[in-house]
Design an enzyme around this catalytic site. Structure first.
Site, PDB file in Angstrom:
ATOM      1  CG  ASN A  16      -0.304  -0.417   2.488  1.00 12.81           C
ATOM      2  OD1 ASN A  16       0.270  -1.502   2.567  1.00 12.81           O
ATOM      3  ND2 ASN A  16      -0.366   0.420   3.500  1.00 12.81           N
ATOM      4  N   GLY A  32     -14.117  -2.893  -0.630  1.00  9.02           N
ATOM      5  CA  GLY A  32     -14.696  -2.140  -1.746  1.00  9.02           C
ATOM      6  C   GLY A  32     -14.246  -0.695  -1.854  1.00  9.02           C
ATOM      7  CG  HIS A  33     -12.636   1.678   1.562  1.00 10.62           C
ATOM      8  ND1 HIS A  33     -11.635   2.574   1.820  1.00 10.62           N
ATOM      9  CD2 HIS A  33     -12.355   0.578   2.291  1.00 10.62           C
ATOM     10  CE1 HIS A  33     -10.791   2.037   2.693  1.00 10.62           C
ATOM     11  NE2 HIS A  33     -11.205   0.821   2.989  1.00 10.62           N
ATOM     12  CB  THR A  41     -28.557  -7.720   9.021  1.00  7.20           C
ATOM     13  OG1 THR A  41     -29.316  -8.334  10.055  1.00  7.20           O
ATOM     14  CG2 THR A  41     -29.476  -7.304   7.880  1.00  7.20           C
ATOM     15  CB  CYS A  49      -4.026   2.106   8.735  1.00  8.51           C
ATOM     16  SG  CYS A  49      -5.216   1.807   7.465  1.00  8.51           S
TER      17      CYS A  49
HETATM   18  N1  PLP Z   1      -4.520  -4.300   3.547  1.00  9.39           N
HETATM   19  C1  PLP Z   1      -3.963  -3.312   2.838  1.00  9.39           C
HETATM   20  C2  PLP Z   1      -2.819  -3.622   1.936  1.00  9.39           C
HETATM   21  C3  PLP Z   1      -4.456  -2.005   2.927  1.00  9.39           C
HETATM   22  O1  PLP Z   1      -3.893  -1.036   2.221  1.00  9.39           O
HETATM   23  C4  PLP Z   1      -5.548  -1.757   3.796  1.00  9.39           C
HETATM   24  C5  PLP Z   1      -6.066  -0.391   3.955  1.00  9.39           C
HETATM   25  O2  PLP Z   1      -5.461   0.580   3.583  1.00  9.39           O
HETATM   26  C6  PLP Z   1      -6.103  -2.830   4.509  1.00  9.39           C
HETATM   27  C7  PLP Z   1      -5.556  -4.084   4.371  1.00  9.39           C
HETATM   28  C8  PLP Z   1      -7.251  -2.629   5.435  1.00  9.39           C
HETATM   29  O3  PLP Z   1      -8.389  -2.248   4.692  1.00  9.39           O
HETATM   30  P1  PLP Z   1      -9.714  -1.793   5.438  1.00  9.39           P
HETATM   31  O4  PLP Z   1      -9.421  -0.481   6.060  1.00  9.39           O
HETATM   32  O5  PLP Z   1     -10.729  -1.700   4.366  1.00  9.39           O
HETATM   33  O6  PLP Z   1     -10.016  -2.816   6.452  1.00  9.39           O
END
Ligand code: PLP
Length: 417
Positions: free
Chosen positions: A149, A202-203, A239, A327
């Site tokens: 990422n 999805g986002h 749900t 994150c």
């Molecule tokens: N894995 C990777 C490589 C990510 O880049 C991300 C979020 O940036 C995630 C997992 C976690 O995704 P989510 O926030 O949709 O749980």
């Protein structure tokens, strides 16, 4: 607003929103209800599931389980695997995974599991020899991301999952495809046929937040992790997020329809941004360059300027970028760049631009105009300004002997332009 933080999240495609709206309005029913009007919600879920299966080469519809996000899918995959195979206590992952994987592995290692964190080289490539050496009797699970990422570097999932299954067909292989989904080809009946579990959200591809999925191959030794109602074939109670599921399927269809054109356009714009920045600003290195990277991602190591300040100043000019993973914002130096042995002086200046199919040429031109000004301005007021020769496009290293020595030593003498 110029939004170049699409690895953090994406805007919802208008067509996706249109597809979702009926499920907030007239078709709001609980899909498990018995009355006939609720049937449309149930049907919409199953049609969406079938459409996603077709896109990914999934044979059985029950192999796609809808979840709330990739983090939930990864938790379900790993804890489900540990529960079903309690005698196997060894896990292999990489040092550059998202915290969604790393934090679980750390938790498991506090609870009697042995975890091998495979390293990467300075270009961000996984050390495959180290990976092969780590596989052993008692290995339960391999968890490797498809695409990083922060840097966009792509890992060889076909090769790694093939090696894993040749070594021991009972070792489970989990792939975190959160950043690659819809950007790279993923066929679970072809190059990903040795992948047992695959997580995504999805986002990241113009569907809303709050919807994700776990591909769980039929034969996988796995036990359910979230207990509750009978939804999702009894594997994941709760749900269903009907609108989110419908939206995610629509986002898949849209991405498939324009994949080739989008890939070409986004790659060209990303490369224009990359080359433009390198030509205009000295003392910048591309993290993960020379590798296969997803087309939309550009990770910069800006020497002698702080990423937080760069992002703040860019924000003042209505340009949204990130210092790496959204994150882990504020949690210290990037573990990904640290694993790549990027020198500390450059990790502090790590800036990630991530494009989408909605990014325009004008937006890239505007960033190329503003970014050099922001970096130059910050370097002017930096205590390290003596090390920057503003008149030269080359980085002046002669006046920064200590940093230069550290840098060239770490890089084996490489020049960072
Ligand atoms: N894995 C990777 C490589 C990510 O880049 C991300 C979020 O940036 C995630 C997992 C976690 O995704 P989510 O926030 O949709 O749980």
């Amino acid at each position: 607003m110029i939004y170049l933080d699409n690895n953090a999240t994406t805007r919802i495609a208008p067509e996706v929103l249109d597809a979702m709206l009926p499920f907030f309005k007239e078709d709001f029913y609980n899909p498990s209800s018995m009355y006939s009007v609720a049937k449309s919600a149930k049907l919409a879920i199953e049609q969406a599931r079938q459409s996603i299966c077709t896109q990914l080469g999934v044979t059985h519809a029950s192999e796609i389980l809808f979840t709330s996000c990739a983090t939930e899918s990864i938790n379900a995959a790993i804890f489900g695997a540990t529960k079903a195979n309690p005698h196997r206590k060894h896990i292999i992952t990489t040092a550059v995974e998202h915290p969604a994987v790393l934090e679980i592995c750390k938790e498991l290692s506090r609870n009697g599991y042995d975890v091998s964190f495979i390293g990467v080289n300075q270009q961000g490539n996984l050390n495959v020899d180290e990976f092969v050496r780590a596989l052993r009797p008692g290995t339960l699970l391999v968890a490797v991301m498809h695409t990083n990422n922060e840097t966009g570097v792509v890992f060889p999932i076909e090769q790694l999952s093939g090696i894993t299954k040749e070594t021991d067909s009972n070792i489970l292989f989990l792939c975190d495809a959160t950043q690659s989904m819809t950007k790279l080809s993923i066929r679970l009946d072809a190059e990903f046929q040795n992948v047992d579990m695959l997580a995504f959200s999805g986002h990241k591809f113009h569907a809303p937040k709050g919807i994700g999925a776990l591909f769980l191959r039929r034969e996988t030794q796995w036990k359910k992790f979230l207990h509750g109602g009978h939804q999702e074939f009894g594997w994941r109670g709760g749900t269903e997020n009907v609108a989110g599921i419908v939206g995610m399927a629509k986002a898949f269809e849209l991405a498939a329809a324009t994949h080739e054109d989008d890939t070409k356009r986004v790659t060209r714009l990303r490369d224009k941004l990359e080359m433009g920045i390198l030509a205009r600003v000295p003392g910048i290195k591309i993290n993960g360059s020379g590798n296969q990277r997803i087309p939309n991602t550009l990770s910069l190591a800006v020497h002698y300027a702080e990423a937080d300040q760069i992002l703040f100043e860019l924000g003042n000019k209505d340009i949204c970028a990130s210092s790496g993973s959204a994150c882990s914002s504020g949690s210290g130096p990037s573990h990904v760049l640290t694993a790549m042995d990027v020198p500390l002086i450059a990790i502090g200046g790590a800036v990630r631009f991530s494009l989408s199919r909605y990014t325009t040429e004008e937006e890239i031109d505007a960033v190329l105009d503003e970014f050099p000004k922001v970096v130059n301005q910050l370097r002017q007021i930096s205590p390290l300004q003596d090390y920057v020769d503003a008149k030269s496009t080359e980085w002046t290293v002669a006046r920064a002997p200590l940093y230069h020595a550290g840098y060239t030593e770490a890089r084996g003498g490489a020049v960072f332009r």
